[in-house]
Enzyme design. Structure first.
Site, PDB file in Angstrom:
ATOM      1  N   GLY A  26       1.005  -1.244  -0.048  1.00 49.57           N
ATOM      2  CA  GLY A  26      -0.062  -0.096  -0.029  1.00 49.57           C
ATOM      3  C   GLY A  26       0.682   1.301   0.076  1.00 49.57           C
ATOM      4  O   GLY A  26       0.348   2.331   0.547  1.00 49.57           O
ATOM      5  N   SER A  27       2.031   1.213  -0.467  1.00 55.43           N
ATOM      6  CA  SER A  27       2.731   2.597  -0.555  1.00 55.43           C
ATOM      7  C   SER A  27       2.075   3.749  -1.501  1.00 55.43           C
ATOM      8  O   SER A  27       2.167   4.692  -1.201  1.00 55.43           O
ATOM      9  CB  SER A  27       4.234   2.122  -0.985  1.00 55.43           C
ATOM     10  OG  SER A  27       4.319   1.654  -2.416  1.00 55.43           O
ATOM     11  N   ASN A  28       1.406   3.253  -2.462  1.00 53.13           N
ATOM     12  CA  ASN A  28       0.744   3.846  -3.320  1.00 53.13           C
ATOM     13  C   ASN A  28      -0.379   4.516  -2.662  1.00 53.13           C
ATOM     14  O   ASN A  28      -0.647   5.758  -2.860  1.00 53.13           O
ATOM     15  CB  ASN A  28       0.388   3.295  -4.646  1.00 53.13           C
ATOM     16  CG  ASN A  28       1.655   3.375  -5.694  1.00 53.13           C
ATOM     17  OD1 ASN A  28       1.815   4.320  -6.431  1.00 53.13           O
ATOM     18  ND2 ASN A  28       2.329   2.373  -5.874  1.00 53.13           N
ATOM     19  N   LYS A  79     -17.603 -14.399  -8.328  1.00 50.08           N
ATOM     20  CA  LYS A  79     -16.983 -13.041  -8.307  1.00 50.08           C
ATOM     21  C   LYS A  79     -18.063 -12.024  -8.507  1.00 50.08           C
ATOM     22  O   LYS A  79     -17.879 -10.927  -7.807  1.00 50.08           O
ATOM     23  CB  LYS A  79     -16.117 -13.170  -9.640  1.00 50.08           C
ATOM     24  CG  LYS A  79     -15.480 -11.923  -9.958  1.00 50.08           C
ATOM     25  CD  LYS A  79     -14.457 -11.980 -10.673  1.00 50.08           C
ATOM     26  CE  LYS A  79     -13.489 -10.724 -10.825  1.00 50.08           C
ATOM     27  NZ  LYS A  79     -12.096 -10.694 -11.413  1.00 50.08           N
ATOM     28  N   MET A 121      -4.464  -6.535  -7.197  1.00 52.24           N
ATOM     29  CA  MET A 121      -3.900  -7.725  -7.993  1.00 52.24           C
ATOM     30  C   MET A 121      -5.022  -8.668  -8.199  1.00 52.24           C
ATOM     31  O   MET A 121      -4.832  -9.993  -8.323  1.00 52.24           O
ATOM     32  CB  MET A 121      -2.674  -8.599  -7.311  1.00 52.24           C
ATOM     33  CG  MET A 121      -1.655  -7.553  -6.803  1.00 52.24           C
ATOM     34  SD  MET A 121      -0.978  -6.548  -8.276  1.00 52.24           S
ATOM     35  CE  MET A 121       0.497  -7.174  -8.540  1.00 52.24           C
ATOM     36  N   ARG A 122      -5.950  -7.951  -9.038  1.00 51.04           N
ATOM     37  CA  ARG A 122      -6.945  -8.963  -9.271  1.00 51.04           C
ATOM     38  C   ARG A 122      -7.682  -8.149 -10.342  1.00 51.04           C
ATOM     39  O   ARG A 122      -7.941  -7.135 -10.518  1.00 51.04           O
ATOM     40  CB  ARG A 122      -8.144  -8.913  -8.184  1.00 51.04           C
ATOM     41  CG  ARG A 122      -9.171 -10.044  -8.372  1.00 51.04           C
ATOM     42  CD  ARG A 122      -9.914 -10.129  -6.798  1.00 51.04           C
ATOM     43  NE  ARG A 122      -9.068 -10.511  -5.729  1.00 51.04           N
ATOM     44  CZ  ARG A 122      -8.707 -11.892  -5.639  1.00 51.04           C
ATOM     45  NH1 ARG A 122      -9.317 -12.731  -6.468  1.00 51.04           N
ATOM     46  NH2 ARG A 122      -7.770 -12.237  -4.903  1.00 51.04           N
ATOM     47  N   ILE A 170     -10.612  -6.746 -12.631  1.00 52.57           N
ATOM     48  CA  ILE A 170     -12.031  -6.169 -12.325  1.00 52.57           C
ATOM     49  C   ILE A 170     -13.289  -6.961 -13.176  1.00 52.57           C
ATOM     50  O   ILE A 170     -12.960  -7.008 -14.260  1.00 52.57           O
ATOM     51  CB  ILE A 170     -12.167  -4.650 -12.475  1.00 52.57           C
ATOM     52  CG1 ILE A 170     -11.041  -3.883 -11.650  1.00 52.57           C
ATOM     53  CG2 ILE A 170     -13.503  -4.122 -12.318  1.00 52.57           C
ATOM     54  CD1 ILE A 170     -11.619  -3.681 -10.210  1.00 52.57           C
ATOM     55  N   HIS A 229       0.337   0.803 -13.262  1.00 50.37           N
ATOM     56  CA  HIS A 229       1.000  -0.526 -13.487  1.00 50.37           C
ATOM     57  C   HIS A 229       2.425  -0.219 -13.936  1.00 50.37           C
ATOM     58  O   HIS A 229       2.863   0.855 -14.598  1.00 50.37           O
ATOM     59  CB  HIS A 229       0.389  -1.104 -15.018  1.00 50.37           C
ATOM     60  CG  HIS A 229       1.206  -2.389 -15.279  1.00 50.37           C
ATOM     61  ND1 HIS A 229       0.693  -3.650 -14.367  1.00 50.37           N
ATOM     62  CD2 HIS A 229       2.060  -2.677 -15.992  1.00 50.37           C
ATOM     63  CE1 HIS A 229       1.232  -4.603 -15.091  1.00 50.37           C
ATOM     64  NE2 HIS A 229       2.141  -4.155 -15.911  1.00 50.37           N
TER      65      HIS A 229
END
Ligand code: GAR
Length: 200
Positions: free
Chosen positions: A12-14, A65, A90-91, A93, A109
């Site tokens: 979560g640094s972003n 999903k 990392m999934r 949408i 990205h």
């Protein structure tokens, strides 16, 4: 003030960079929710430290999903979220969120797309032996890192570059580029027009 939700799966640094940009007034927006699909991820601790509420939700808890995304969508709708910001989510949408937020989901990205989409973009660039890679911010569509590009920034891969050194250079760029681009998308003059177009 526009309301955003950030989706993240890991460190979560972003997310933190976006949160700090909001606090310091660089980004004029309200982060009303963190959505995290990995219980125990460090990004959830960061949200707590920043005083941002989080929805920690594991897709395995749902039968499909669609059911998983419907739960998230209910929360986003109840909070009047206008833009979904993927920051290390990392999934892929799925169609439930894509339909509800058409043209209103963005992703960052760690490569110059269309090169090196998917997982481990930094490792892919090093293995390919290219001289430069970078960071791309783009709208999200149903593909893997394939939507229209909003902004990108190149990074040189130097002789003797390691995964760690390249990761550091890329993240440094990400942490300044993402808040800047979000500010343009949400509050920029010219971009606001495009923004309106994409919403309607
Ligand atoms: C970031 O480098 C982001 O570009 C990448 O995950 C990292 C998350 O770092 N995203 C992807 O690879 C998406 N395909 P963070 O958790 O420290 O923000």
């Amino acid at each position: 003030m526009k309301k955003i939700a950030v989706f993240a799966s890991g460190s979560g640094s972003n997310f933190q960079a976006i949160g700090v940009a909001v606090q310091s007034g660089i980004l004029n927006a309200e982060i009303c929710l963190l959505v995290c699909d990995k219980p125990g991820a460090f990004v959830v601790d960061r949200a707590e430290m920043l005083g941002i509420s989080s929805l920690v939700i594991n897709p395995k808890w749902f039968r499909s999903k669609e059911a998983y995304e419907t739960k998230i969508l209910q929360k986003l709708t109840s909070l009047d979220v206008e833009l979904v910001v993927l920051a290390g989510y990392m999934r892929l949408i799925g169609s439930t969120l894509l339909k509800a937020f058409e043209g209103r989901i963005v992703n960052i990205h760690p490569s110059l797309l269309p090169a090196f989409p998917g997982k481990d973009a930094i490792g892919q660039a090093l293995a390919a032996g290219v001289e430069r890679t970078g960071v791309t911010i783009h709208y999200v569509d149903e593909g893997m890192d394939t939507g229209p590009v909003i902004a990108s920034s190149a990074v040189a891969i130097d002789v003797g570059e390691t995964r760690e050194s390249l990761h550091k250079k890329i993240q440094q760029i990400e942490h300044s580029l993402y808040p800047e681009v979000l500010e343009q998308l949400l509050n920029g003059k010219e971009e606001a027009v495009q923004w309106e177009k994409s919403v309607h």
